[in-house]
Design an enzyme around this catalytic site. Structure first.
Site, mmCIF file in Angstrom:
data_model
loop_
_atom_site.group_PDB
_atom_site.id
_atom_site.type_symbol
_atom_site.label_atom_id
_atom_site.label_comp_id
_atom_site.label_asym_id
_atom_site.label_seq_id
_atom_site.Cartn_x
_atom_site.Cartn_y
_atom_site.Cartn_z
ATOM 1 N N LYS A 210 0.858 -1.190 0.000
ATOM 2 C CA LYS A 210 0.000 0.000 0.000
ATOM 3 C C LYS A 210 0.890 1.234 0.000
ATOM 4 C CE LYS A 210 -1.736 2.780 2.998
ATOM 5 N NZ LYS A 210 -1.768 4.041 2.213
ATOM 6 N N GLU A 286 9.034 0.678 11.450
ATOM 7 C CA GLU A 286 10.089 1.700 11.405
ATOM 8 C C GLU A 286 9.379 3.028 11.575
ATOM 9 O OE1 GLU A 286 12.007 4.658 10.558
ATOM 10 O OE2 GLU A 286 12.115 4.033 8.458
ATOM 11 N N CYS A 320 12.959 10.438 8.803
ATOM 12 C CA CYS A 320 12.733 9.939 10.161
ATOM 13 C C CYS A 320 13.971 10.089 11.042
ATOM 14 C CB CYS A 320 12.280 8.493 10.125
ATOM 15 S SG CYS A 320 13.364 7.408 9.180
ATOM 16 N N GLU A 416 8.517 14.999 17.129
ATOM 17 C CA GLU A 416 8.983 14.907 15.752
ATOM 18 C C GLU A 416 8.212 15.902 14.890
ATOM 19 O OE1 GLU A 416 10.134 11.400 12.636
ATOM 20 O OE2 GLU A 416 8.136 11.270 13.545
#
Length: 518
Positions: A210, A286, A320, A416
């Site tokens: 996806k 992750e 990330c 973040e």
């Protein structure tokens, strides 16, 4: 259900030479002779491109302009079920395919990607907004290397014999998990797909991918190349769609044996919960990060400044591992900040199809999120050293932004951001810097700049992060494993270690017909 979806016959793969290469025109991708649309926009199930069962579609947008690129088929539960059915039909034959045969298919796919590198890079930049130079020099070469690396592993995954006691012969077999789902992020769309597809296919699994709804185009073009490479029907599916109605269905599906996800920690929680409450499928995650970069007083100043920019501003900060917390020793703080600000103001930003260093954020939503964090930084007393504004014109552009006088408890130092926002924090004691670096729920990556090898090793030993860079930052290689500590994820991508995530080990004990010594 279309009658031909599960027929024995397959449509002919669209050959590479069917692509008519035309000049780029303000970010328009190469035109295609067949089909008439400039882009593949349908779901890829059982080696065929099909409309969604419910007829649902969504728009994908050029982040450099905010204009709609095209409309893409939207996969929902019925489409997921079709893809799973196709994978079930394919899995037994695919798992029995020899390692050398899978190796050759992966190598063929890598060759096709390399042959179409210019086109794929163009699509990536059009849909994601990253500079074309980055797509061509970074993303696509790494994609090719990833498929070739795991092609090399396809015929080298083996079991072993075990020195058991008694009149027995014991051995282990390494077998594929089965049907594996992969939910891909939008920051490195094609590369993250390769990170999951390559090891999964090398070890004999069927893969249902996806792609992110923001960036589906390169995944669908990759599906064309997968078919052209000769992969059997049902082995790979590409299902553009949204999280709850497609990714969530895969996470809950009772016939999916593994799911891998790259994205936010919040969504990682949901996927893990869905997997646990369904069939206890294997999960690799992750997730997010708030990575620290420590600049010691003996660091090479110019190299540290350059690395700090790469750490936060590469890919518009949508990485990330972004080193968004930079701890600078007090003795060099002012000089470091002055050089960093001066260098940052020289970074070029604009049309990603031109020679620029930075493009736009991927979407209006991400643009708003990043601007919200910039506003919080100002409100909580951090000093804006540069940037912090929208670049003039259309598109989702945000200037590279640096905050100084940041404290550990500020929102911009804890959460973040996933954008080009850097926080600089001052420190005086090295051990205290390590303690503060570890004061985070995340543990994806960390970095240090120092000429003292003992300090470097001390930091590498004591910082809680899955990857530690010394006198470099954001340096990756397919052969080196990647993953996080704490809430930055579960399991590892890349390297040999990821193969464990796509395989099961079966122990076999055989009673021998003779007695030892006879």
């Amino acid at each position: 259900m279309p009658a031909r979806l599960f027929s024995d016959s397959e449509d002919e793969a669209i050959p590479t030479h069917a692509m008519k290469r035309s000049k780029l025109n303000n970010g328009r991708a190469y035109a295609r002779e067949e089909p008439s649309s400039a882009f593949q926009t349908k779901l890829f199930i059982n080696n065929q491109f099909v409309d969604a069962q419910e007829g649902a579609t969504f728009e994908t947008v050029n982040p450099a302009t905010g204009d709609v690129i095209c409309t893409v088929a939207e996969a929902r539960e019925a489409d997921v079920n079709l893809a799973v059915k196709a994978a079930q039909q394919a899995q037994d034959g695919w798992r029995r395919t020899t390692g050398p045969a899978r190796r050759d298919l992966l190598l063929k796919l890598a060759d096709l990607i390399e042959e179409n590198l210019e086109e794929l890079a163009t699509l990536e930049t059009l849909d994601n907004g990253k500079p074309l130079g980055v797509s061509k020099a970074v993303d696509l070469p790494l994609v090719v290397k990833c498929f070739r690396y795991y092609a090399g592993w396809a015929d080298k995954v083996t079991g072993q014999t075990n020195p058991v006691e008694g009149d027995f012969f014991s051995y282990t077999k390494v077998e594929p998990k089965g049907i594996c789902a992969a939910v891909i992020p939008w920051n490195f769309p094609l590369l993250m797909a390769a990170w999951k597809l390559a090891p999964g296919l090398a070890t004999g699994n069927c893969m249902i991918v996806k792609p992110a709804e923001q960036t589906p185009l390169t995944a669908l073009r990759l599906a064309e190349l997968i078919k052209a490479a000769g992969f059997p029907a049902g082995v790979v599916a590409m299902l553009p769609g949204f999280g709850p109605s497609c990714g969530g269905v895969l996470a809950k599906h009772m016939e999916v044996d593994k799911i891998g996800f790259t994205g936010s920690t919040a969504v990682g929680h949901i996927i893990m919960k869905d997997a646990a409450e369904s069939n206890l499928k294997s999960v690799t995650l992750e997730l997010g990060g708030k990575s620290p970069l420590v600049i010691c007083e003996d660091a090479d100043m110019d190299e540290a400044v350059a690395a700090a920019q790469v750490g936060v501003f590469f890919n518009q900060g949508q990485v990330c591992t972004a080193s968004s917390r930079i701890f600078v020793h007090e003795s060099i703080h002012d000089e470091f900040v002055a050089k960093l600000v001066a260098a940052t103001k020289q970074r070029t930003q604009g049309n990603p199809f031109e020679d620029v260093m930075m493009g736009p954020q991927v979407s209006q939503e991400q643009f708003d999120i990043v601007n919200g964090y910039i506003a919080k930084g100002k409100a909580q007393g951090a000093r804006l050293a540069c940037g912090g504004k929208k670049t003039k014109g259309k598109g989702y552009y945000i200037q590279p932004t640096i905050f100084t006088e940041v404290s550990d408890d500020m929102t911009i130092a804890k959460e973040e951001i996933f954008g080009p926002v850097m926080s600089i924090l001052k420190y005086s004691d090295f051990r205290d810097a390590i303690k503060r670096a570890n004061d985070s729920k995340y543990g994806l990556a960390a970095g240090i700049f120092t000429r003292d090898i003992n300090k470097a090793f001390e930091y590498a030993d004591d910082v809680a992060a899955g990857t530690v860079w010394v006198n470099t930052y954001n340096s990756f290689d397919t052969a080196q494993g990647f993953g996080g500590y704490k809430m930055s994820g579960l399991g590892r991508e890349l390297g040999p270690k990821v193969l464990d995530a796509y395989t099961e080990t079966k122990a076999v004990m055989v009673k021998l017909g003779h007695k030892p010594g006879h």
